[in-house]
Write a protein that holds these residues in place. Structure first.
Motif, PDB file in Angstrom:
ATOM      1  N   UNK A  33      27.398  56.818  29.370  1.00 41.38           N
ATOM      2  CA  UNK A  33      28.177  56.923  28.394  1.00 41.38           C
ATOM      3  C   UNK A  33      28.203  56.210  27.268  1.00 41.38           C
ATOM      4  N   UNK A  34      28.174  56.704  26.037  1.00 37.86           N
ATOM      5  CA  UNK A  34      27.840  55.762  24.817  1.00 37.86           C
ATOM      6  C   UNK A  34      26.521  56.182  23.836  1.00 37.86           C
ATOM      7  N   UNK A  35      26.195  55.283  22.979  1.00 40.70           N
ATOM      8  CA  UNK A  35      25.411  55.591  22.008  1.00 40.70           C
ATOM      9  C   UNK A  35      23.930  54.693  22.253  1.00 40.70           C
ATOM     10  N   UNK A  36      22.773  55.406  22.231  1.00 41.87           N
ATOM     11  CA  UNK A  36      21.363  54.735  22.562  1.00 41.87           C
ATOM     12  C   UNK A  36      20.285  54.913  21.641  1.00 41.87           C
ATOM     13  N   UNK A  37      19.513  54.049  21.337  1.00 41.76           N
ATOM     14  CA  UNK A  37      18.725  54.354  20.379  1.00 41.76           C
ATOM     15  C   UNK A  37      17.445  54.782  21.488  1.00 41.76           C
ATOM     16  N   UNK A  38      16.564  55.744  20.790  1.00 42.55           N
ATOM     17  CA  UNK A  38      15.386  56.286  21.793  1.00 42.55           C
ATOM     18  C   UNK A  38      14.099  56.164  20.981  1.00 42.55           C
ATOM     19  N   UNK A  39      13.311  55.648  21.660  1.00 43.63           N
ATOM     20  CA  UNK A  39      11.761  55.661  21.086  1.00 43.63           C
ATOM     21  C   UNK A  39      10.925  56.332  22.325  1.00 43.63           C
ATOM     22  N   UNK A  40      10.180  57.457  21.846  1.00 39.61           N
ATOM     23  CA  UNK A  40       9.460  58.041  22.954  1.00 39.61           C
ATOM     24  C   UNK A  40       7.800  58.262  22.433  1.00 39.61           C
ATOM     25  N   UNK A  41       7.244  58.177  23.442  1.00 41.46           N
ATOM     26  CA  UNK A  41       5.804  58.354  23.152  1.00 41.46           C
ATOM     27  C   UNK A  41       5.365  59.783  23.988  1.00 41.46           C
ATOM     28  N   UNK A  42       4.872  60.839  23.399  1.00 39.83           N
ATOM     29  CA  UNK A  42       4.373  62.084  24.008  1.00 39.83           C
ATOM     30  C   UNK A  42       3.085  61.979  23.963  1.00 39.83           C
ATOM     31  N   UNK A  43       2.158  61.994  25.146  1.00 35.95           N
ATOM     32  CA  UNK A  43       0.766  61.963  25.190  1.00 35.95           C
ATOM     33  C   UNK A  43       0.357  63.294  25.716  1.00 35.95           C
ATOM     34  N   UNK A  44      -0.503  64.023  25.007  1.00 40.54           N
ATOM     35  CA  UNK A  44      -1.042  65.278  25.601  1.00 40.54           C
ATOM     36  C   UNK A  44      -2.562  64.882  26.114  1.00 40.54           C
ATOM     37  N   UNK A  45      -2.494  64.933  27.522  1.00 37.39           N
ATOM     38  CA  UNK A  45      -3.723  64.114  27.925  1.00 37.39           C
ATOM     39  C   UNK A  45      -4.783  65.225  27.867  1.00 37.39           C
ATOM     40  N   UNK A  46      -4.324  66.654  27.896  1.00 38.96           N
ATOM     41  CA  UNK A  46      -5.545  67.404  27.676  1.00 38.96           C
ATOM     42  C   UNK A  46      -6.360  67.411  26.586  1.00 38.96           C
ATOM     43  N   UNK A  47      -5.617  67.062  25.718  1.00 37.49           N
ATOM     44  CA  UNK A  47      -6.295  66.981  24.137  1.00 37.49           C
ATOM     45  C   UNK A  47      -6.486  65.609  23.612  1.00 37.49           C
ATOM     46  N   UNK A  48      -5.983  64.440  24.425  1.00 32.56           N
ATOM     47  CA  UNK A  48      -6.064  63.030  24.139  1.00 32.56           C
ATOM     48  C   UNK A  48      -5.351  62.788  22.621  1.00 32.56           C
ATOM     49  N   UNK A  49      -4.263  63.294  22.547  1.00 35.23           N
ATOM     50  CA  UNK A  49      -3.510  63.139  21.371  1.00 35.23           C
ATOM     51  C   UNK A  49      -2.273  62.579  21.827  1.00 35.23           C
ATOM     52  N   UNK A  50      -1.542  62.048  20.741  1.00 36.38           N
ATOM     53  CA  UNK A  50       0.055  61.564  21.146  1.00 36.38           C
ATOM     54  C   UNK A  50       0.755  61.607  19.623  1.00 36.38           C
ATOM     55  N   UNK A 154       0.478  72.627  30.691  1.00 44.40           N
ATOM     56  CA  UNK A 154       0.843  71.681  29.933  1.00 44.40           C
ATOM     57  C   UNK A 154      -0.049  70.507  30.826  1.00 44.40           C
ATOM     58  N   UNK A 155      -0.432  69.389  30.387  1.00 47.90           N
ATOM     59  CA  UNK A 155      -0.669  68.357  30.694  1.00 47.90           C
ATOM     60  C   UNK A 155      -0.214  66.870  29.841  1.00 47.90           C
ATOM     61  N   UNK A 156       1.099  66.657  30.312  1.00 47.64           N
ATOM     62  CA  UNK A 156       1.867  65.703  29.377  1.00 47.64           C
ATOM     63  C   UNK A 156       2.412  64.459  30.144  1.00 47.64           C
ATOM     64  N   UNK A 157       2.321  63.596  29.452  1.00 46.76           N
ATOM     65  CA  UNK A 157       3.442  62.310  29.653  1.00 46.76           C
ATOM     66  C   UNK A 157       3.981  62.040  28.682  1.00 46.76           C
ATOM     67  N   UNK A 158       5.385  61.835  28.893  1.00 50.91           N
ATOM     68  CA  UNK A 158       6.379  61.520  27.886  1.00 50.91           C
ATOM     69  C   UNK A 158       7.287  60.079  28.401  1.00 50.91           C
TER      70      UNK A 158
END
Length: 165
Positions: A33-50, A154-158
């Protein structure tokens, strides 16, 4: 009780504290409960992109139609050099004994979340892909979730790190 390995894929922000100790919570909904700051990195492992997401997540109390929390995430997602607004919502309902059941905004079931031990694994099949979430409470004001998505589509890591505001 805790995870002892380190995951530095979120720029060190998501590493398990020294000694591998996690922070158990008595009540999953109460902790979130409450407010959070979120930082996320999304990795597309099949295309080596993020890409990256930066924003806030608000967990606010719901009274009707059911008790629990509404999770509303808002921010900006950058992918391939293009930044766009991004948002999502989930419903978190009491599941007894301090755990929570997570649903998509339309009410479809997603997964059980039990942070009482400071750590939780959750699986969610989606068509032919499988989502596997690993939730870790790092401190009273910081938690991390790592979703690994595998399948024919999909082949992802978040990797998401939440800091209480």
């Amino acid at each position: 009780m805790g995870v002892t390995r380190q995951d530095t894929t979120a720029g060190g922000e998501g590493t398990v504290p020294p000694g591998g100790r996690l922070h158990p919570v008595a009540d999953t909904l109460g902790y979130l409960a409450g407010r959070w700051r979120v930082e996320r990195t999304v990795y597309d492992l099949s295309q080596d992109r993020n890409g990256t997401f930066s924003g806030t997540a608000c967990f606010t109390r719901r009274e009707q139609p059911a008790t629990g929390l509404l999770h509303a995430e808002r921010g900006e997602f950058t992918w391939g050099g293009v930044t766009r607004p991004a948002s999502r919502e989930h419903l978190f309902e009491p599941a007894g004994d301090g755990a929570a059941f997570v649903r998509f905004a339309d009410g479809r079931p997603f997964h059980l979340l039990d942070l009482r031990g400071g750590h939780c694994l959750a699986d969610h099949p989606c068509a032919e892909d499988v989502y596997r979430g690993e939730f870790s409470v790092l401190t009273a004001d910081r938690w991390r979730v790592v979703w690994t998505v595998r399948g024919p589509a999909k082949d992802l890591r978040l990797v998401s790190v939440h800091h209480r505001i």
